[in-house]
Enzyme design. Structure first.
Site, mmCIF file in Angstrom:
data_model
loop_
_atom_site.group_PDB
_atom_site.id
_atom_site.type_symbol
_atom_site.label_atom_id
_atom_site.label_comp_id
_atom_site.label_asym_id
_atom_site.label_seq_id
_atom_site.Cartn_x
_atom_site.Cartn_y
_atom_site.Cartn_z
ATOM 1 C CB THR A 51 -0.916 0.028 1.251
ATOM 2 O OG1 THR A 51 -1.559 1.302 1.343
ATOM 3 C CG2 THR A 51 -0.137 -0.208 2.542
ATOM 4 C CG ASP A 52 -1.061 5.142 -0.606
ATOM 5 O OD1 ASP A 52 -1.562 4.446 0.303
ATOM 6 O OD2 ASP A 52 -1.619 6.156 -1.067
ATOM 7 C CD GLU A 53 -2.870 3.859 4.953
ATOM 8 O OE1 GLU A 53 -2.512 3.666 6.121
ATOM 9 O OE2 GLU A 53 -4.055 3.963 4.603
ATOM 10 C CE1 TYR A 99 -3.618 -2.320 5.902
ATOM 11 C CE2 TYR A 99 -3.258 0.021 5.496
ATOM 12 C CZ TYR A 99 -3.486 -1.261 5.017
ATOM 13 O OH TYR A 99 -3.578 -1.478 3.664
ATOM 14 C CE LYS A 114 -0.744 -4.283 2.903
ATOM 15 N NZ LYS A 114 -1.260 -5.543 2.303
HETATM 16 P P1 NAD Z 1 -10.684 -6.044 2.351
HETATM 17 O O1 NAD Z 1 -10.601 -5.768 3.814
HETATM 18 O O2 NAD Z 1 -11.900 -5.617 1.606
HETATM 19 O O3 NAD Z 1 -10.511 -7.606 2.090
HETATM 20 C C1 NAD Z 1 -9.544 -8.380 2.737
HETATM 21 C C2 NAD Z 1 -9.864 -9.833 2.468
HETATM 22 O O4 NAD Z 1 -8.843 -10.637 3.078
HETATM 23 C C3 NAD Z 1 -11.206 -10.293 3.072
HETATM 24 O O5 NAD Z 1 -11.932 -11.029 2.124
HETATM 25 C C4 NAD Z 1 -10.792 -11.153 4.253
HETATM 26 O O6 NAD Z 1 -11.722 -12.188 4.545
HETATM 27 C C5 NAD Z 1 -9.461 -11.719 3.770
HETATM 28 N N1 NAD Z 1 -8.588 -12.105 4.880
HETATM 29 C C6 NAD Z 1 -8.257 -11.377 5.972
HETATM 30 N N2 NAD Z 1 -7.453 -12.089 6.781
HETATM 31 C C7 NAD Z 1 -7.257 -13.301 6.178
HETATM 32 C C8 NAD Z 1 -6.522 -14.453 6.510
HETATM 33 N N3 NAD Z 1 -5.818 -14.525 7.658
HETATM 34 N N4 NAD Z 1 -6.517 -15.499 5.655
HETATM 35 C C9 NAD Z 1 -7.231 -15.435 4.505
HETATM 36 N N5 NAD Z 1 -7.974 -14.366 4.138
HETATM 37 C C10 NAD Z 1 -7.986 -13.319 4.971
HETATM 38 O O7 NAD Z 1 -9.370 -5.424 1.730
HETATM 39 P P2 NAD Z 1 -9.127 -4.655 0.353
HETATM 40 O O8 NAD Z 1 -9.479 -3.245 0.517
HETATM 41 O O9 NAD Z 1 -9.717 -5.458 -0.755
HETATM 42 O O10 NAD Z 1 -7.521 -4.724 0.260
HETATM 43 C C11 NAD Z 1 -6.864 -5.811 -0.390
HETATM 44 C C12 NAD Z 1 -5.371 -5.601 -0.302
HETATM 45 O O11 NAD Z 1 -5.021 -4.361 -0.903
HETATM 46 C C13 NAD Z 1 -4.826 -5.530 1.124
HETATM 47 O O12 NAD Z 1 -3.589 -6.168 1.162
HETATM 48 C C14 NAD Z 1 -4.676 -4.030 1.390
HETATM 49 O O13 NAD Z 1 -3.674 -3.784 2.360
HETATM 50 C C15 NAD Z 1 -4.285 -3.550 0.012
HETATM 51 N N6 NAD Z 1 -4.624 -2.155 -0.296
HETATM 52 C C16 NAD Z 1 -5.897 -1.709 -0.144
HETATM 53 C C17 NAD Z 1 -6.212 -0.395 -0.519
HETATM 54 C C18 NAD Z 1 -7.611 0.170 -0.371
HETATM 55 O O14 NAD Z 1 -7.792 1.368 -0.594
HETATM 56 N N7 NAD Z 1 -8.621 -0.625 -0.047
HETATM 57 C C19 NAD Z 1 -5.211 0.432 -1.047
HETATM 58 C C20 NAD Z 1 -3.904 -0.071 -1.144
HETATM 59 C C21 NAD Z 1 -3.636 -1.365 -0.803
HETATM 60 O O1 DAU Z 2 -3.952 4.525 1.017
HETATM 61 C C1 DAU Z 2 -4.252 3.173 0.906
HETATM 62 C C2 DAU Z 2 -5.037 2.753 2.110
HETATM 63 O O2 DAU Z 2 -6.295 3.406 2.015
HETATM 64 C C3 DAU Z 2 -5.224 1.247 2.232
HETATM 65 O O3 DAU Z 2 -3.971 0.646 2.377
HETATM 66 C C4 DAU Z 2 -6.128 0.926 3.422
HETATM 67 O O4 DAU Z 2 -6.387 -0.475 3.468
HETATM 68 C C5 DAU Z 2 -7.427 1.669 3.252
HETATM 69 O O5 DAU Z 2 -8.244 1.450 4.395
HETATM 70 C C6 DAU Z 2 -7.188 3.168 3.064
HETATM 71 O O6 DAU Z 2 -6.718 3.812 4.299
HETATM 72 P P1 DAU Z 2 -7.238 5.251 4.747
HETATM 73 O O7 DAU Z 2 -7.056 5.381 6.190
HETATM 74 O O8 DAU Z 2 -6.704 6.318 3.879
HETATM 75 O O9 DAU Z 2 -8.794 5.056 4.338
HETATM 76 P P2 DAU Z 2 -10.146 5.334 5.139
HETATM 77 O O10 DAU Z 2 -11.259 5.004 4.193
HETATM 78 O O11 DAU Z 2 -10.186 4.688 6.473
HETATM 79 O O12 DAU Z 2 -10.088 6.915 5.372
HETATM 80 C C7 DAU Z 2 -9.911 7.809 4.275
HETATM 81 C C8 DAU Z 2 -9.820 9.220 4.858
HETATM 82 O O13 DAU Z 2 -11.085 9.577 5.431
HETATM 83 C C9 DAU Z 2 -8.814 9.332 5.995
HETATM 84 O O14 DAU Z 2 -8.173 10.604 5.931
HETATM 85 C C10 DAU Z 2 -9.662 9.251 7.247
HETATM 86 C C11 DAU Z 2 -10.972 9.880 6.825
HETATM 87 N N1 DAU Z 2 -12.180 9.328 7.502
HETATM 88 C C12 DAU Z 2 -12.359 7.989 7.468
HETATM 89 C C13 DAU Z 2 -13.450 7.420 8.081
HETATM 90 C C14 DAU Z 2 -13.663 5.908 8.078
HETATM 91 C C15 DAU Z 2 -13.076 10.182 8.106
HETATM 92 O O15 DAU Z 2 -12.930 11.419 8.117
HETATM 93 N N2 DAU Z 2 -14.178 9.623 8.717
HETATM 94 C C16 DAU Z 2 -14.393 8.265 8.745
HETATM 95 O O16 DAU Z 2 -15.404 7.822 9.339
#
Ligand code: NAD
Ligand code: DAU
Length: 344
Positions: free
Chosen positions: A132-134, A156, A160
């Site tokens: 992730t970019d984080e 988190y 990662k």
């Molecule tokens: P999500 O939370 O929607 O899905 C995660 C999935 O992983 C779920 O289906 C869950 O059941 C499964 N999982 C969790 N723990 C597990 C385990 N121990 N064994 C098997 N399966 C398990 O997540 P997402 O948003 O689809 O993210 C997918 C990937 O992309 C992650 O690695 C996340 O860090 C990365 N990522 C997400 C974002 C974002 O904005 N959502 C951005 C950058 C990177």
């Molecule tokens: O940048 C990539 C990441 O983006 C992924 O790796 C993570 O899995 C994904 O959860 C996401 O992280 P963020 O913390 O950026 O996303 P989130 O949706 O939780 O929050 C986005 C922004 O909105 C952040 O600045 C916090 C703010 N926020 C979030 C929630 C849930 C609020 O202001 N209120 C809220 O209730």
């Protein structure tokens, strides 16, 4: 470099019942008629088989409910696959602030189990690790390059970052065929409604308040999930082993502006937006330099304006999907009750 071939292969997708993994599976089945997919997903609170409903009962994929930390199960699956896409993780920053344990165990230790299985499966041609970019942390100006130092600030992001560097170390130490991708904030259909955009859209639809952290001035680079999935697929085909690839849209928006757009799109009042105490250690801004992936031919296809409209429309048309999660999931309610209680 010669492109890697995907069609005709069997691939493992971990976390395929999650938001991005499920959209990736949909893309891959559409693109490669002879591809076979094994999905390994523990179906945690964030996993949901309903998410694959629109993929249908395609005989080319098999779903295995299981944990990536189950060494024996993972080793058995690796015998049957030629490539791995590792999405499974605990993903919600707020949850990692409340309790980091599962993040370390799944994101770091789970990735370790998969990499160990890769060591013992020399027939596996490549392993795409979804980071992730984080991992870079926050910056007020400029853009992170893949070679910049990692400086994660939430439990988190730190988990990662640990997994990201472990994948790299397995490449350097054992010569394993690992490609790392670092996407920015994804949005789109089927995202679990605890994340910012789906939480705000569904709360607004329910007439509930939209809890905006701090002053709402934090900035995220919003990447439409399908653009991300195309980037991951390209990195798998053309990325170099041991290298990381940023995937960002360079479509930056302040949270307050996103919240206002959401209420406008839904025809709701701005008064629904409520400022609440800030997230602990809240990263101010994420921003990526994506020249490396662009040099391989990747471009975004969906602007934030168009993507947000499509996303809001999807939540409007699929109320049954998110209501099931929000209303019936005890976990969803108890998590937020605990989180806000502690911060009063
Ligand atoms: P999500 O939370 O929607 O899905 C995660 C999935 O992983 C779920 O289906 C869950 O059941 C499964 N999982 C969790 N723990 C597990 C385990 N121990 N064994 C098997 N399966 C398990 O997540 P997402 O948003 O689809 O993210 C997918 C990937 O992309 C992650 O690695 C996340 O860090 C990365 N990522 C997400 C974002 C974002 O904005 N959502 C951005 C950058 C990177
Ligand atoms: O940048 C990539 C990441 O983006 C992924 O790796 C993570 O899995 C994904 O959860 C996401 O992280 P963020 O913390 O950026 O996303 P989130 O949706 O939780 O929050 C986005 C922004 O909105 C952040 O600045 C916090 C703010 N926020 C979030 C929630 C849930 C609020 O202001 N209120 C809220 O209730």
């Amino acid at each position: 470099m010669k492109e890697r071939v995907l069609d005709g292969k069997t691939i493992l997708v971990t976390g395929g019942a999650g938001f991005i993994g499920s959209r990736f599976i949909r893309l891959m089945l559409g693109r490669y008629p002879k591809l076979r997919i094994i999905i390994l997903d523990a179906l945690t609170y964030a996993g949901n088989l309903d998410i694959l409903r629109d993929v249908g009962c395609d005989p080319r994929y098999e779903f295995i409910r299981g944990d990536i930390r189950d060494k024996k199960l993972v080793a058995g699956i690796f015998e049957h696959v030629q490539a791995v896409f590792h999405f499974a993780a605990e993903t919600h920053v707020d949850r990692s602030i409340v309790d980091a344990g599962e993040f370390v165990l799944t994101d770091v230790f789970g990735s370790f189990i998969l990499l160990e299985a890769l060591r013992r499966a020399p027939h596996v041609e490549f392993f795409v690790h979804v980071s992730t970019d984080e991992v870079y942390g926050s910056r007020d100006e400029g853009f992170f390059k893949e070679t910049d130092a990692l400086n994660p600030s939430s439990p988190y992001a730190a988990s990662k970052a640990g997994a990201d560097r472990l994948a790299y170390a397995y490449h350097v130490t054992y010569g394993l065929p690992v490609v790392i991708v670092r996407p920015s904030n994804n949005y789109g259909s089927h995202q679990y409604p605890e994340k910012f955009i789906p939480l705000f859209v569904t709360n607004a639809m329910e007439g509930r308040s939209l809890p905006l952290y701090g002053k709402g001035l934090n900035v995220r680079d919003w990447l439409f999930v399908e653009d991300n999935c195309r980037g991951i697929e390209l990195a798998a085909r053309c990325g170099a082993f041991g290298e990381a690839y940023n995937i960002g849209a360079n479509d930056e928006h302040r949270n307050i502006d996103v919240a206002k757009r959401i209420v406008k799109l839904l025809g709701k009042s701005k008064d629904l937006i409520k400022f609440v105490p800030d997230r602990l250690g809240h990263d101010r801004r994420y921003a990526l330099n994506c020249r490396k992936l662009r040099a391989l031919g990747w471009r975004t296809e969906v602007s934030f304006e168009a993507g947000l409209e499509r996303t809001v429309q999807w939540y409007v048309e699929n109320e049954d999907w998110w209501r099931k999660i929000k209303e019936r999931s005890a976990d969803f309610k108890s998590f937020y009750a605990a989180y806000y209680k502690d911060r009063k």
